[in-house]
Motif scaffolding. Structure first.
Motif, PDB file in Angstrom:
ATOM      1  N   TYR A  95      -1.236  29.030  40.875  1.00 25.27           N
ATOM      2  CA  TYR A  95      -0.559  28.352  39.576  1.00 25.27           C
ATOM      3  C   TYR A  95      -1.799  27.974  38.710  1.00 25.27           C
ATOM      4  N   CYS A  96      -1.560  28.070  37.328  1.00 28.87           N
ATOM      5  CA  CYS A  96      -2.252  27.442  36.351  1.00 28.87           C
ATOM      6  C   CYS A  96      -1.466  26.152  35.906  1.00 28.87           C
ATOM      7  N   ALA A  97      -2.316  25.075  35.555  1.00 30.85           N
ATOM      8  CA  ALA A  97      -1.720  24.004  35.064  1.00 30.85           C
ATOM      9  C   ALA A  97      -2.370  23.300  33.996  1.00 30.85           C
ATOM     10  N   ALA A  98      -1.514  22.764  33.048  1.00 30.01           N
ATOM     11  CA  ALA A  98      -2.260  21.800  31.930  1.00 30.01           C
ATOM     12  C   ALA A  98      -1.856  20.533  31.961  1.00 30.01           C
ATOM     13  N   GLY A  99      -2.827  19.627  31.875  1.00 29.73           N
ATOM     14  CA  GLY A  99      -2.687  18.131  31.716  1.00 29.73           C
ATOM     15  C   GLY A  99      -3.774  17.339  30.797  1.00 29.73           C
ATOM     16  N   VAL A 100      -3.585  16.004  31.019  1.00 35.33           N
ATOM     17  CA  VAL A 100      -4.668  15.467  30.375  1.00 35.33           C
ATOM     18  C   VAL A 100      -5.745  14.681  30.825  1.00 35.33           C
ATOM     19  N   ARG A 101      -5.683  14.741  32.279  1.00 32.64           N
ATOM     20  CA  ARG A 101      -6.698  13.996  33.095  1.00 32.64           C
ATOM     21  C   ARG A 101      -7.265  14.899  34.076  1.00 32.64           C
ATOM     22  N   LEU A 102      -8.549  14.863  34.290  1.00 33.99           N
ATOM     23  CA  LEU A 102      -9.377  15.680  35.139  1.00 33.99           C
ATOM     24  C   LEU A 102      -9.199  15.287  36.558  1.00 33.99           C
TER      25      LEU A 102
END
Length: 122
Positions: A95-102
């Motif tokens: 799965y690919c995911a997008a967020g704001v924190r590494l």
């Protein structure tokens, strides 16, 4: 809002390679941390790798270090996962995911793709 679509999965023999792609919609792609997770049958979803918005900082799970490489092309709104020296235990839905924190925390990612199956035969 970001929509993510993975591609590139398939069946490969152990020791082989695959490259996954994740195409994102939305004008703010280059502001997001992008990550790959995977989930094998009967197991929890696990973190694989993440990359910051500039593509300069990456964070890998120990299980894939030295074998997998993440990259991104912000001009194409796409993130890639190059997988080499594949093992049977890499078999999973990716799965690919997008967020704001590494981070490797599943809960930190706001947007998810539908997943692509990777099967490694031994």
């Amino acid at each position: 809002q970001v929509q993510l679509v993975e591609s590139g999965g398939g069946l490969v023999q152990a020791g082989g390679s695959l490259r996954l792609s994740c195409a994102a919609s939305g004008r703010t792609f280059n502001s997001y941390v992008m990550a790959w997770f995977r989930q094998a049958p009967g197991k929890e979803r696990e973190f694989v790798v993440a990359i910051n918005w500039q593509g300069l900082t990456t964070y890998y799970a120990d299980s894939v270090k030295g074998r997998f490489t993440i990259s991104r092309d912000n001009a194409k709104n796409t993130v890639y996962l190059q997988m080499n020296s594949l093992k049977a235990e890499d078999t999973a839905v990716y799965y690919c995911a997008a967020g704001v924190r590494l981070t490797g925390r599943t809960s930190s990612y706001d947007y998810w793709g539908q997943g692509t199956q990777v099967t490694v035969s031994s």
